[in-house]
Scaffold this active site. Structure first.
Site, short mmCIF file in Angstrom:
data_model
loop_
_atom_site.label_atom_id
_atom_site.label_comp_id
_atom_site.label_asym_id
_atom_site.label_seq_id
_atom_site.Cartn_x
_atom_site.Cartn_y
_atom_site.Cartn_z
N LYS A 64 83.91 -4.92 61.86
CA LYS A 64 83.93 -6.16 61.07
C LYS A 64 83.91 -7.40 61.97
CE LYS A 64 87.68 -4.81 58.84
NZ LYS A 64 87.79 -3.45 59.46
N ASP A 109 90.18 -12.74 59.57
CA ASP A 109 90.53 -11.33 59.55
C ASP A 109 91.70 -11.14 58.58
OD1 ASP A 109 90.29 -8.72 60.25
OD2 ASP A 109 91.17 -8.91 62.25
N THR A 158 90.68 -4.74 54.86
CA THR A 158 90.63 -3.28 54.92
C THR A 158 90.24 -2.71 53.56
OG1 THR A 158 93.01 -3.48 54.74
CG2 THR A 158 92.13 -2.81 56.86
N ARG A 217 85.72 2.07 67.50
CA ARG A 217 86.82 1.62 68.38
C ARG A 217 87.46 2.82 69.06
NH1 ARG A 217 90.38 -1.96 65.50
NH2 ARG A 217 89.17 -3.58 66.54
P1 ADP Z 1 87.11 -4.23 63.20
O1 ADP Z 1 87.00 -5.73 63.24
O2 ADP Z 1 86.44 -3.64 62.00
O3 ADP Z 1 88.52 -3.73 63.36
P2 ADP Z 1 85.62 -4.35 65.71
O4 ADP Z 1 84.44 -5.14 65.28
O5 ADP Z 1 86.67 -5.07 66.48
O6 ADP Z 1 86.29 -3.62 64.43
O7 ADP Z 1 85.06 -3.11 66.53
C1 ADP Z 1 85.88 -2.37 67.41
C2 ADP Z 1 85.10 -1.92 68.63
O8 ADP Z 1 84.09 -0.99 68.23
C3 ADP Z 1 84.38 -3.03 69.37
O9 ADP Z 1 84.58 -2.85 70.75
C4 ADP Z 1 82.92 -2.85 69.07
O10 ADP Z 1 82.15 -3.07 70.22
C5 ADP Z 1 82.81 -1.40 68.68
N1 ADP Z 1 81.86 -1.27 67.58
C6 ADP Z 1 82.16 -1.41 66.27
N2 ADP Z 1 81.07 -1.21 65.51
C7 ADP Z 1 80.06 -0.93 66.36
C8 ADP Z 1 78.66 -0.62 66.17
N3 ADP Z 1 78.14 -0.52 64.95
N4 ADP Z 1 77.92 -0.41 67.27
C9 ADP Z 1 78.47 -0.45 68.49
N5 ADP Z 1 79.77 -0.74 68.73
C10 ADP Z 1 80.56 -0.97 67.68
#
Ligand code: ADP
Length: 335
Positions: A64, A109, A158, A217
């Protein structure tokens, strides 16, 4: 256990920053959301206006924040980041809103955790690009309406269902992020290994992908631990032996379940005889907030067929007993 926890702390955020895809084209998986978003962004760019407000929902670690950054990059706007819990008073939000520049992308967020007054201020800002700034205190306080430049809110939650309907309705587009397939996670892992300058073997990538709980992640975090293992106790190459070694050291189980997942399964099977048991009771037993159990642990456990959500409460499936190495209660009792 921290290795498979899907939440990230500050230190990890820094490690993650290096691995984030910067453009939509580099974002792995989520074909539906990517396609929808690409349409919304291209149309906005063609009209030379900021895109509609975007709501992204899905369990932690699915991308996200990454998508919010990509949206800002794709529309050539600056990204401002905050979160529901960080905004204590409506005044905090007013300060952020009144400093926005045209085309800025405001990422909020955990938007479902905004306090009510801030939420109401956000409605007005999102719909009419207006904020009422209160100056002074007590009876002498006056409210000065301020017009905001066109900007875009990207909200992350979430679960979209946790958002009050009036707030949800202000988003022109809602994208639901799904857990990633092992093939997609392999792609994430290969890309990350390339960026880390690590040599990742195919069998190791496949093994890590299947133990990452459908979550990029976690995949990236396991990759870093395998890199550690390979460097210190292996050959330097991220091969299957290093992958197994690291997975053992960090007690990642066959399905990649984390401590909370296992605690929920154990409570269900051992304390409550397989259920059904209510969410709140279950959460108290594992020492967590009901919301955390519901939005962090449950979606993956349901997807893996380990638990069922029924109108009478949560139930363990035979697969849950099997996974814990327990014998299910005798026939006829379960369903
Ligand atoms: P959220 O905000 O949903 O908790 P994040 O955007 O912070 O998740 O993503 C967590 C990690 O996973 C980051 O380091 C990101 O680079 C990696 N990541 C998430 N989605 C992808 C994707 N579709 N392709 C490559 N890396 C991703």
């Amino acid at each position: 256990d921290r290795v498979v926890d899907s939440a990230a702390d500050d230190l990890e955020r820094a490690a993650e920053a290096a691995l984030r895809p910067r453009r939509l084209a580099d974002f792995v998986g989520q074909p539906v959301v990517r396609d929808q978003l690409s349409l919304v962004l291209d149309a906005a760019n063609a009209r030379n206006t900021p895109p509609d407000h975007v709501l992204l929902s899905g369990p932690p670690g699915l991308g996200k924040t990454t998508l919010a950054m990509i949206i800002a990059a794709e529309v050539d706007g600056a990204l401002r980041m905050t979160s529901g819990p960080a905004i204590q008073h409506a005044g905090d939000l007013a300060a952020i809103l009144s400093s926005l520049q045209e085309r800025d992308v405001l990422f909020i967020d955990e938007i479902h955790r905004l306090a009510r007054p801030a939420e109401e201020m956000l409605y007005l800002a999102m719909e009419d690009y207006r904020v009422d700034v209160v100056v002074g205190k007590g009876p002498g306080a006056t409210s000065i309406p301020l017009t905001l430049p066109p900007f875009t809110v990207v909200g992350a939650t979430t679960r979209a269902g946790l958002l009050p309907a009036p707030l949800r309705d202000r988003f022109g587009f809602t994208g639901h992020l799904e857990f990633y397939s092992p093939a997609e996670l392999e792609q994430v892992l290969r890309r990350s290994a390339g960026l880390l300058g690590a040599e990742l073997r195919d069998d190791a990538a496949a093994e890590l992908a299947s133990r990452s709980r459908g979550t990029p992640r976690i995949a990236n975090r396991l990759l870093r631990r395998v890199q550690d293992f390979a460097q210190v106790r292996g050959t330097g190459v991220l091969d299957l032996a290093a992958a197994h070694g690291a997975l053992d050291v960090f007690e990642v189980d066959r399905l990649g379940l984390d401590r909370l997942d296992r605690a929920v399964l154990q409570a269900l099977c051992q304390r409550f005889g397989g259920g059904p048991v209510g969410l709140t009771t279950l959460a108290v037993t594992v020492g967590e907030e009901p919301e955390t159990v519901e939005t962090v642990a449950e979606p993956f456990l349901v997807r893996e067929g380990l638990i069922l959500r029924t109108p009478r409460g949560r139930m363990a499936t035979p697969a849950a007993y099997d996974h814990l190495g327990l014998r299910p209660p005798s026939e006829g009792m379960l369903f």
